[in-house]
Design a protein around this motif. Structure first.
Motif, PDB file in Angstrom:
ATOM      1  N   ARG A 201      35.830  43.872  45.292  1.00  0.00           N
ATOM      2  CA  ARG A 201      34.803  44.269  46.861  1.00  0.00           C
ATOM      3  C   ARG A 201      33.332  44.359  46.398  1.00  0.00           C
ATOM      4  O   ARG A 201      33.098  42.523  46.910  1.00  0.00           O
ATOM      5  CB  ARG A 201      35.214  45.594  47.424  1.00  0.00           C
ATOM      6  N   GLY A 202      33.246  44.340  45.264  1.00  0.00           N
ATOM      7  CA  GLY A 202      31.777  44.116  44.135  1.00  0.00           C
ATOM      8  C   GLY A 202      31.759  42.351  44.117  1.00  0.00           C
ATOM      9  O   GLY A 202      31.178  41.741  44.354  1.00  0.00           O
ATOM     10  N   GLU A 203      32.643  42.232  43.309  1.00  0.00           N
ATOM     11  CA  GLU A 203      32.682  40.458  44.024  1.00  0.00           C
ATOM     12  C   GLU A 203      32.449  39.739  44.797  1.00  0.00           C
ATOM     13  O   GLU A 203      31.764  38.815  44.582  1.00  0.00           O
ATOM     14  CB  GLU A 203      34.220  39.416  42.814  1.00  0.00           C
ATOM     15  N   PHE A 204      33.131  39.534  45.845  1.00  0.00           N
ATOM     16  CA  PHE A 204      33.052  39.438  47.232  1.00  0.00           C
ATOM     17  C   PHE A 204      31.578  39.381  47.503  1.00  0.00           C
ATOM     18  O   PHE A 204      30.784  38.729  48.072  1.00  0.00           O
ATOM     19  CB  PHE A 204      34.222  39.711  48.061  1.00  0.00           C
ATOM     20  N   THR A 205      31.289  40.676  47.629  1.00  0.00           N
ATOM     21  CA  THR A 205      29.650  40.855  47.743  1.00  0.00           C
ATOM     22  C   THR A 205      28.604  40.237  46.653  1.00  0.00           C
ATOM     23  O   THR A 205      27.821  40.063  47.428  1.00  0.00           O
ATOM     24  CB  THR A 205      29.530  42.984  47.885  1.00  0.00           C
TER      25      THR A 205
ATOM     26  N   MET B  61      32.569  43.133  34.690  1.00  0.00           N
ATOM     27  CA  MET B  61      33.309  42.384  35.165  1.00  0.00           C
ATOM     28  C   MET B  61      33.813  42.190  34.998  1.00  0.00           C
ATOM     29  O   MET B  61      35.325  41.893  34.628  1.00  0.00           O
ATOM     30  CB  MET B  61      32.353  42.245  36.357  1.00  0.00           C
ATOM     31  N   THR B  62      33.513  41.180  33.602  1.00  0.00           N
ATOM     32  CA  THR B  62      34.333  40.226  32.870  1.00  0.00           C
ATOM     33  C   THR B  62      35.360  41.666  32.204  1.00  0.00           C
ATOM     34  O   THR B  62      36.392  40.907  31.689  1.00  0.00           O
ATOM     35  CB  THR B  62      33.744  39.588  32.097  1.00  0.00           C
ATOM     36  N   ALA B  63      34.292  42.674  31.562  1.00  0.00           N
ATOM     37  CA  ALA B  63      35.352  43.576  30.989  1.00  0.00           C
ATOM     38  C   ALA B  63      36.427  44.388  31.539  1.00  0.00           C
ATOM     39  O   ALA B  63      36.832  44.377  30.355  1.00  0.00           O
ATOM     40  CB  ALA B  63      33.974  44.613  30.621  1.00  0.00           C
ATOM     41  N   MET B  64      36.502  44.221  32.458  1.00  0.00           N
ATOM     42  CA  MET B  64      37.299  45.163  33.566  1.00  0.00           C
ATOM     43  C   MET B  64      38.948  44.263  33.607  1.00  0.00           C
ATOM     44  O   MET B  64      39.357  44.765  33.827  1.00  0.00           O
ATOM     45  CB  MET B  64      36.914  45.339  35.248  1.00  0.00           C
ATOM     46  N   LEU B  65      38.051  43.182  34.057  1.00  0.00           N
ATOM     47  CA  LEU B  65      39.216  42.186  34.146  1.00  0.00           C
ATOM     48  C   LEU B  65      40.116  42.138  32.616  1.00  0.00           C
ATOM     49  O   LEU B  65      40.842  42.013  32.822  1.00  0.00           O
ATOM     50  CB  LEU B  65      39.697  40.448  34.389  1.00  0.00           C
ATOM     51  N   ARG B  66      39.518  41.584  31.677  1.00  0.00           N
ATOM     52  CA  ARG B  66      40.213  42.219  30.189  1.00  0.00           C
ATOM     53  C   ARG B  66      40.968  43.380  29.909  1.00  0.00           C
ATOM     54  O   ARG B  66      41.964  43.334  29.491  1.00  0.00           O
ATOM     55  CB  ARG B  66      39.160  41.774  29.097  1.00  0.00           C
ATOM     56  N   ARG B  67      40.068  44.506  30.619  1.00  0.00           N
ATOM     57  CA  ARG B  67      41.732  45.434  30.500  1.00  0.00           C
ATOM     58  C   ARG B  67      42.586  45.697  31.308  1.00  0.00           C
ATOM     59  O   ARG B  67      43.723  45.910  31.249  1.00  0.00           O
ATOM     60  CB  ARG B  67      40.383  46.714  30.519  1.00  0.00           C
ATOM     61  N   LEU B  68      42.393  44.779  32.574  1.00  0.00           N
ATOM     62  CA  LEU B  68      43.242  45.072  33.465  1.00  0.00           C
ATOM     63  C   LEU B  68      44.458  44.664  33.382  1.00  0.00           C
ATOM     64  O   LEU B  68      45.346  44.704  33.175  1.00  0.00           O
ATOM     65  CB  LEU B  68      42.529  44.948  34.854  1.00  0.00           C
ATOM     66  N   TRP B  69      44.130  43.401  32.425  1.00  0.00           N
ATOM     67  CA  TRP B  69      44.874  42.104  32.246  1.00  0.00           C
ATOM     68  C   TRP B  69      45.393  42.444  30.607  1.00  0.00           C
ATOM     69  O   TRP B  69      46.793  41.026  30.580  1.00  0.00           O
ATOM     70  CB  TRP B  69      44.558  41.006  33.011  1.00  0.00           C
ATOM     71  N   GLY B  70      45.062  42.489  29.981  1.00  0.00           N
ATOM     72  CA  GLY B  70      45.546  43.350  29.047  1.00  0.00           C
ATOM     73  C   GLY B  70      45.082  42.339  28.161  1.00  0.00           C
ATOM     74  O   GLY B  70      43.844  42.052  28.356  1.00  0.00           O
ATOM     75  N   PRO B  71      45.079  42.495  25.864  1.00  0.00           N
ATOM     76  CA  PRO B  71      44.204  41.419  25.115  1.00  0.00           C
ATOM     77  C   PRO B  71      43.682  40.203  25.283  1.00  0.00           C
ATOM     78  O   PRO B  71      44.923  39.565  25.656  1.00  0.00           O
ATOM     79  CB  PRO B  71      44.568  42.382  24.213  1.00  0.00           C
ATOM     80  N   ALA B  72      42.890  39.617  25.139  1.00  0.00           N
ATOM     81  CA  ALA B  72      42.538  38.176  25.243  1.00  0.00           C
ATOM     82  C   ALA B  72      42.859  37.569  24.015  1.00  0.00           C
ATOM     83  O   ALA B  72      42.904  37.325  23.194  1.00  0.00           O
ATOM     84  CB  ALA B  72      41.071  38.228  25.870  1.00  0.00           C
ATOM     85  N   ALA B  73      43.781  36.203  24.381  1.00  0.00           N
ATOM     86  CA  ALA B  73      43.707  35.900  23.271  1.00  0.00           C
ATOM     87  C   ALA B  73      43.099  34.749  23.366  1.00  0.00           C
ATOM     88  O   ALA B  73      42.370  34.347  24.281  1.00  0.00           O
ATOM     89  CB  ALA B  73      44.896  34.651  23.933  1.00  0.00           C
TER      90      ALA B  73
END
Lengths: 141, 258
Positions: free
Chosen positions: B74-78, B1-13
Motif C-alpha cells: 500500500r505504501g509503495e502504491f501510495t 522500503m528497500t531494506a524491507m524487501l531485502r529482509r523479506l526475501w533473504g540476503p542480497a547477492a
C-alpha cells in the motif's frame, strides 16, 4: 510416477520453466479446459487458456478471489486457506494457493474432480518444493 | 522500503554494476517467471541507485503483494500516486487492497479513476464488474420461529449461514456467524464474476478448504447456503450434507424471497 513429476524431470530447466510445465501438464489432463498460475497481484505467471477467455480479466478476478479466500479464512478462524472449487453450469474452477500465487484450473463439467484435485495438489507441492529449496539456497548462500 | 524487501526475501547477492533500468528489466523478467526472491534483490539494487524510480517502486509493490505483505505494498502504491496521481497500475493496486479489506466503495472509486483515464483496462473493468455483481445489504429481520431456525445441523457441523438474494443473512447457526455473512456474500460475488470470466456459467456449488475447516456451499440467484464442517470431511459427504440442508431450506427460502 505421476505425469506432472515425469514432465518436470524430463525438463531440467529453470523454475520459471518448471512453472510453465506445471501449467501445461495440468491443462492437458482429460476434461481440463485450461490452467494458469497468477501472482497475488493478478499478474499472469503462466497460462494455457482457451482463446475465448480473456486471461487478464480472469487472472485479475482469480487473484482477487484467492486473496479474499486467504484473508477470509484467517479472519474467520478457519486456519490457512488451501484449495477451493467452484462448480457451475458449464464446468468447474479449481483454485489453490501456493508460495508464488494461485494455481487456477478450468475443467469441463464431466471432468473427474478427484483427478483434477490431485493434479492441482501435486502442482502446488512441486512449486512449494522448488521454492523452499531456492529459499534455503538463498539463505545459506 | 528497500531494506524491507531485502529482509523479506533473504540476503542480497552483490549484483554486477548495472543501470537501474537494466536491473528493473531483469527483475520484471524474474517476476514473470515467479522468481520473486531474485526479482526483489534486483529491485532493491535498482532502487538503491535510483530511489525515486516509479518502475522500481511499482515492482516493489507487486513483490510485496506476492509476499502477501499488504502494508508495504500500500505504501509503495501510495508513493507512486503521490508523484503520478493518474498511474493506472497503482490505482488498480490500491483498489485490490481496498477490496481485500472489504472496503468496496474505496475499491470502486480507485477503479473508476483508473478507467476514466484508461477506459480500455481489462483488469480494472473485470474488478469493477465483480464489485457491482453482488453487494451485501443489511440483514433483514427473520420472522420468529421460522423453519430456517429450527433446522437440525449435521452432528459435526460447525455452523450454517443462509443468505438471501441481496446478500443479507436469512439465518445463521450459531447466531454469532451472522457477522460472517458479508464475507460469504463477497466470496460468492467474486466467484460468480470469476466463473463468468472463465465462461463457465453461473455458480452452483463450492467447496473451500482451509487447514482447520471445510466450507460447503450451494447457491443460486435466490439463496446462498454455506455449511462449515471439519477439514477431515470427505467432499462427497460434505456435498451430501449441504444438499440435504439445501432441500430443507430451499423451499422455505424461495417462499421468503418471492
Amino acid at each position: 510416477m505421476s505425469r506432472l513429476r515425469l514432465g518436470l524431470q524430463m525438463d531440467g530447466a529453470s523454475r520459471g520453466r518448471q512453472v510453465r510445465d506445471i501449467v501445461q501438464t495440468v491443462a492437458r489432463l482429460h476434461g481440463v479446459k485450461g490452467a494458469l498460475i497468477v501472482a497475488p497481484d493478478g499478474f499472469v505467471i503462466a497460462a494455457e487458456v482457451p482463446e475465448s477467455v480473456s486471461v487478464e480479466s480472469l487472472a485479475a478476478l482469480a487473484a482477487t478471489l484467492g486473496r479474499d479466500l486467504e484473508v477470509g479464512a484467517t479472519r474467520l478462524g478457519r486456519g490457512a486457506f488451501q484449495t477451493a472449487l467452484f462448480s457451475a453450469e458449464d464446468g468447474t474452477l479449481f483454485l489453490a494457493t501456493s508460495p508464488i500465487g494461485f494455481v487456477v484450473v478450468l475443467a469441463e463439467p464431466q471432468a473427474s474432480l478427484q483427478s483434477v484435485r490431485a493434479a492441482v495438489a501435486e502442482g502446488v507441492g512441486l512449486i512449494e518444493a522448488a521454492w523452499s529449496e531456492a529459499a534455503a539456497r538463498a539463505a545459506s548462500g | 522500503m528497500t531494506a524491507m524487501l531485502r529482509r523479506l526475501w533473504g540476503p542480497a547477492a552483490a549484483p554486477r554494476r548495472q543501470t537501474p533500468a537494466q536491473l528493473f528489466a531483469q527483475a520484471d523478467r524474474r517476476r514473470r517467471d515467479g522468481r520473486a526472491a531474485e526479482a526483489a534483490r534486483l529491485v532493491a539494487a535498482g532502487l538503491a541507485q535510483d530511489p525515486d524510480n516509479l518502475t522500481g517502486h511499482l515492482l516493489a509493490a507487486y513483490l510485496h503483494l506476492a509476499a502477501r505483505t499488504i502494508e508495504p505494498a500500500r505504501g509503495e502504491f501510495t508513493w507512486i500516486l503521490g508523484r503520478d496521481p493518474a498511474h493506472p497500475r497503482a490505482l488498480l493496486g490500491l483498489a485490490r487492497i481496498a477490496l481485500e479489506e472489504g472496503d468496496v466503495e474505496t475499491c470502486r472509486e480507485s477503479l473508476g479513476r483508473a478507467l476514466r483515464i484508461y477506459p480500455d483496462f481489462p483488469e480494472a473493468q473485470a474488478l469493477l464488474g465483480a464489485t457491482a455483481a453482488r453487494r451485501p445489504a443489511p440483514a433483514p429481520a427473520p420472522p420468529p420461529a421460522s423453519p430456517l431456525e429450527r433446522m437440525r445441523l449435521p452432528t459435526l457441523a460447525r455452523g450454517l449461514i443462509v443468505l438471501g438474494p441481496d446478500g443479507g443473512v436469512l439465518t445463521a447457526q450459531p447466531e454469532s456467524l451472522a457477522g460472517h455473512g458479508e464475507q460469504l456474500a463477497r466470496m460468492a460475488g467474486l466467484a460468480a464474476a470469476t466463473l463468468r470470466s472463465a465462461r463457465l456459467g453461473a455458480p452452483r456449488r463450492a467447496v473451500v478448504e482451509s487447514s482447520e475447516e471445510s466450507l460447503f456451499v450451494r447457491l443460486d440467484p435466490a439463496l446462498t447456503l454455506a455449511l462449515a464442517l471439519p477439514r477431515t470431511t470427505q467432499i462427497t459427504q460434505g456435498l451430501l450434507e449441504v444438499n440435504r440442508m439445501w432441500a430443507a431450506v430451499g423451499h422455505d427460502g424461495a417462499r421468503r424471497v418471492s
